[in-house]
Design a protein around this motif. Structure first.
Motif, mmCIF file in Angstrom:
data_model
loop_
_atom_site.group_PDB
_atom_site.id
_atom_site.type_symbol
_atom_site.label_atom_id
_atom_site.label_comp_id
_atom_site.label_asym_id
_atom_site.label_seq_id
_atom_site.Cartn_x
_atom_site.Cartn_y
_atom_site.Cartn_z
ATOM 1 N N MET A 39 19.374 -14.574 -17.475
ATOM 2 C CA MET A 39 18.551 -13.512 -16.892
ATOM 3 C C MET A 39 17.252 -14.085 -16.331
ATOM 4 N N ASN A 40 16.933 -13.696 -15.113
ATOM 5 C CA ASN A 40 15.635 -14.059 -14.547
ATOM 6 C C ASN A 40 14.651 -12.925 -14.770
ATOM 7 N N LYS A 41 13.379 -13.288 -14.795
ATOM 8 C CA LYS A 41 12.360 -12.277 -15.079
ATOM 9 C C LYS A 41 11.512 -11.956 -13.851
ATOM 10 N N LEU A 42 11.313 -10.670 -13.640
ATOM 11 C CA LEU A 42 10.463 -10.191 -12.550
ATOM 12 C C LEU A 42 9.288 -9.426 -13.146
ATOM 13 N N LEU A 43 8.097 -9.903 -12.859
ATOM 14 C CA LEU A 43 6.897 -9.212 -13.332
ATOM 15 C C LEU A 43 6.298 -8.402 -12.185
ATOM 16 N N ILE A 44 6.121 -7.114 -12.424
ATOM 17 C CA ILE A 44 5.619 -6.196 -11.389
ATOM 18 C C ILE A 44 4.232 -5.682 -11.781
ATOM 19 N N VAL A 45 3.285 -5.816 -10.892
ATOM 20 C CA VAL A 45 1.954 -5.283 -11.156
ATOM 21 C C VAL A 45 1.627 -4.276 -10.055
ATOM 22 N N GLY A 46 1.069 -3.150 -10.418
ATOM 23 C CA GLY A 46 0.715 -2.156 -9.407
ATOM 24 C C GLY A 46 0.407 -0.825 -10.049
ATOM 25 N N THR A 47 0.133 0.168 -9.212
ATOM 26 C CA THR A 47 -0.228 1.484 -9.746
ATOM 27 C C THR A 47 1.000 2.246 -10.228
ATOM 28 N N VAL A 48 0.772 3.059 -11.248
ATOM 29 C CA VAL A 48 1.717 4.108 -11.632
ATOM 30 C C VAL A 48 0.878 5.371 -11.538
ATOM 31 N N ALA A 49 1.330 6.342 -10.790
ATOM 32 C CA ALA A 49 0.388 7.374 -10.338
ATOM 33 C C ALA A 49 1.018 8.738 -10.158
ATOM 34 N N PHE A 50 0.147 9.709 -9.891
ATOM 35 C CA PHE A 50 0.574 11.013 -9.381
ATOM 36 C C PHE A 50 0.306 11.050 -7.877
ATOM 37 N N ASP A 51 1.262 11.548 -7.120
ATOM 38 C CA ASP A 51 1.076 11.747 -5.679
ATOM 39 C C ASP A 51 1.261 13.226 -5.351
ATOM 40 N N ALA A 52 0.505 13.709 -4.381
ATOM 41 C CA ALA A 52 0.808 15.016 -3.783
ATOM 42 C C ALA A 52 0.949 14.776 -2.291
ATOM 43 N N ILE A 53 2.099 15.144 -1.745
ATOM 44 C CA ILE A 53 2.467 14.722 -0.391
ATOM 45 C C ILE A 53 2.738 15.921 0.497
ATOM 46 N N GLU A 54 2.272 15.817 1.731
ATOM 47 C CA GLU A 54 2.599 16.847 2.718
ATOM 48 C C GLU A 54 3.204 16.180 3.945
ATOM 49 N N THR A 55 4.374 16.637 4.356
ATOM 50 C CA THR A 55 4.995 16.136 5.587
ATOM 51 C C THR A 55 5.376 17.354 6.420
ATOM 52 N N PRO A 56 5.813 17.135 7.686
ATOM 53 C CA PRO A 56 6.227 18.290 8.490
ATOM 54 C C PRO A 56 7.363 19.070 7.829
ATOM 55 N N PHE A 57 8.023 18.470 6.818
ATOM 56 C CA PHE A 57 9.170 19.138 6.195
ATOM 57 C C PHE A 57 8.803 19.945 4.948
ATOM 58 N N GLY A 58 7.538 19.817 4.496
ATOM 59 C CA GLY A 58 7.168 20.558 3.288
ATOM 60 C C GLY A 58 6.084 19.821 2.528
ATOM 61 N N LYS A 59 5.738 20.355 1.350
ATOM 62 C CA LYS A 59 4.736 19.677 0.538
ATOM 63 C C LYS A 59 5.122 19.725 -0.935
ATOM 64 N N THR A 60 4.553 18.781 -1.700
ATOM 65 C CA THR A 60 4.868 18.725 -3.120
ATOM 66 C C THR A 60 3.605 18.957 -3.937
ATOM 67 N N ASP A 61 3.778 19.408 -5.195
ATOM 68 C CA ASP A 61 2.691 19.337 -6.171
ATOM 69 C C ASP A 61 2.594 17.882 -6.617
ATOM 70 N N LYS A 62 1.850 17.646 -7.679
ATOM 71 C CA LYS A 62 1.755 16.299 -8.252
ATOM 72 C C LYS A 62 3.135 15.814 -8.668
ATOM 73 N N ILE A 63 3.581 14.706 -8.062
ATOM 74 C CA ILE A 63 4.866 14.135 -8.478
ATOM 75 C C ILE A 63 4.664 12.666 -8.848
ATOM 76 N N LEU A 64 5.691 12.070 -9.413
ATOM 77 C CA LEU A 64 5.639 10.656 -9.796
ATOM 78 C C LEU A 64 5.442 9.778 -8.567
#
Lengths: 310, 310
Positions: free
Chosen positions: B1-26
């Motif tokens: 097994m090889n190992k992959l280390l991931i660093v970055g944000t884990v967050a809430f997003d609220a998104i609006e596109t021409p197709f609709g909008k979301t509340d806080k999502i992953l």
């Protein structure tokens, strides 16, 4: 030998880019298509077009020297050649037309030479749709492939109905992304291609300039990127050079299968990558066979990968 | 097994596109990278990140269920999770940030788990450059490959010097075309890649969204298109999903050759093509192995050709 019939403008262009500007130089869709298609063996090609008496013999010689038959190129006594002048913006993706003088183009009545009425491939460069249609109607044998290039100008009143008439009779249409959206009313290029295919052409090629070109046929799609270049010097004629490479390769191989069209797209993109390196037709006129093949190898490196599907 | 280390944000997003909008999502870069990399076998991956006490257990379970180790994901008592909200324009290529609440991210001090200090591949998602640097410095063995994603925000004062410090220590940088131009001061992407490579990374990946991705290494270049889709529903996370596919494939194969990076680019593009089909992480959470392989086959059809060079 297979025959390629090219219809389109032969013109004077005056071009301004962030890198400089030119006086009147050789231009026109049929010119670029012809110079591009001349890179393939096993093809006899001819141009149907019109120029004025002001058109220099040396320009005509550039075509005949490359075995492009110009017996269908009408020279109007006392007439003036079509002139276009444009200025590119800094990003090179958009341009303003500064001047358009139709001149002899206004009354152009194309006459297909007798020995090209059975051409294998017909490449209709951007022109009034009824002029394009008149060429198709002069063919005595159904060509293996009819390719049409057009532009946004013909997609509005009073020309749109004429454009639809000719679109119904062709096999391949080549337009840019903005034109595909205009013609179809769809923003998504996948949807746009499907709507356009329903208008007639089985094959829809969408040119995206520096972002490459897409080929659609039923549920199949193929994409070729533009070669990433250090500098785009002048985009004039790139689309026509692409069309000349596409139709020239198809004529040269005589194979109109989807797989061979993929190859034609690659050859078209390859030739277009040279066109933009200098002003106008300059680079196409200095192009060697070795340069063409070595850049094809670069294209392969750029796009081909090899792994097993999991 | 090889190992992959991931660093970055884990967050809430609220998104609006021409197709609709979301509340806080992953949302969050590390989330998308982790979900994307989870599609490869022969890889153990771990996320180093931070969330607040408001972060739902069910979101954490989505990661652990996919074998993503979250022992390096700090949960700050009484803290609030990073929140981002944005609205996409009609063309889906640009967006406005409506709200950014750094919350626990403001004092984030990443701690690499002991058993990942020898990871084979390190994927640094977009974060403050000094946080990214701190992760590199915690590694006890030199990783086979360090990949860095960043954004325009860090390319201006007062962050640019910090960004340059971390860029010096990485192998691959992934940024978009606009960022490549900003970072290098060059408009041509070929020139931009060369300038950026001189800052440190041997490999420069330039993401062009719907126009695909370019990989540069010395004089070599590779290009993979984005799969032409009927509809792009929500572009959020596409770049991170691409990065997760890229780094996940490299970790899975353990091969850091240029040829294998081409494959990694294709796998990254392939996974990103799913991400944009639904809001947020929704599509990535429903993705099956069969869907991934069948779309890889589509990618091959889209890009591969075969003709003899003349």
């Amino acid at each position: 030998m297979n025959k390629l019939l090219i219809v389109g403008t032969v013109a004077f262009d005056a071009i301004e880019t962030p890198f400089g500007k030119t006086d009147k130089i050789l231009g026109g869709a049929a010119t670029y298509i012809g110079l591009s298609a001349a890179n393939f063996s096993n093809v006899d090609s001819a141009i149907v077009s019109v120029v004025g008496e002001d058109f220099p013999q040396e320009y005509l010689d550039l075509l005949t020297k490359r075995n492009v038959d110009i017996s269908g190129l009408e020279i109007v006594k006392g007439g003036k050649t079509f002139f276009w002048s444009g200025k590119y913006h800094n990003d090179m993706n958009s341009r303003d037309t500064l001047d358009t003088q139709l001149n002899v183009l206004e009354t152009f009545n194309p006459v297909v030479p007798e020995n090209y009425k059975d051409a294998d491939v017909v490449m209709l460069g951007n022109l009034h749709p009824l002029v394009q249609l008149s060429v198709i109607e002069q063919m005595t044998e159904k060509p293996k492939l009819v390719v049409l290039d057009t532009m946004n100008f013909w997609m509005e009143a009073p020309f749109m109905d004429d454009l639809k008439k000719v679109i119904k009779k062709i096999d391949v249409i080549t337009i840019n992304d903005e034109e595909a959206r205009l013609l179809s009313g769809e923003y998504s290029l996948v949807k746009a291609a499907r709507v356009i295919a329903e208008m007639g052409p089985k094959y829809v090629v969408i040119k995206k300039g520096e972002h490459g070109a897409l080929l659609f046929n039923e549920d199949k799609a193929f994409f070729a990127p533009a070669l990433p270049l250090e500098e785009v010097f002048d985009p004039t004629g790139a689309g026509d050079t692409f069309a000349g490479g596409f139709s020239g390769y198809i004529a040269s191989t005589g194979d109109v299968s989807f797989n061979n069209m993929k190859n034609a797209i690659v050859h078209g993109s390859n030739l277009a990558s040279f066109c933009v390196e200098k002003f106008g037709t300059e680079r196409m006129l200095s192009l060697s066979k070795d340069e063409v093949s070595s850049r094809l190898a670069q294209f392969r490196e750029l796009t081909q990968f090899d792994f097993e599907l999991a």
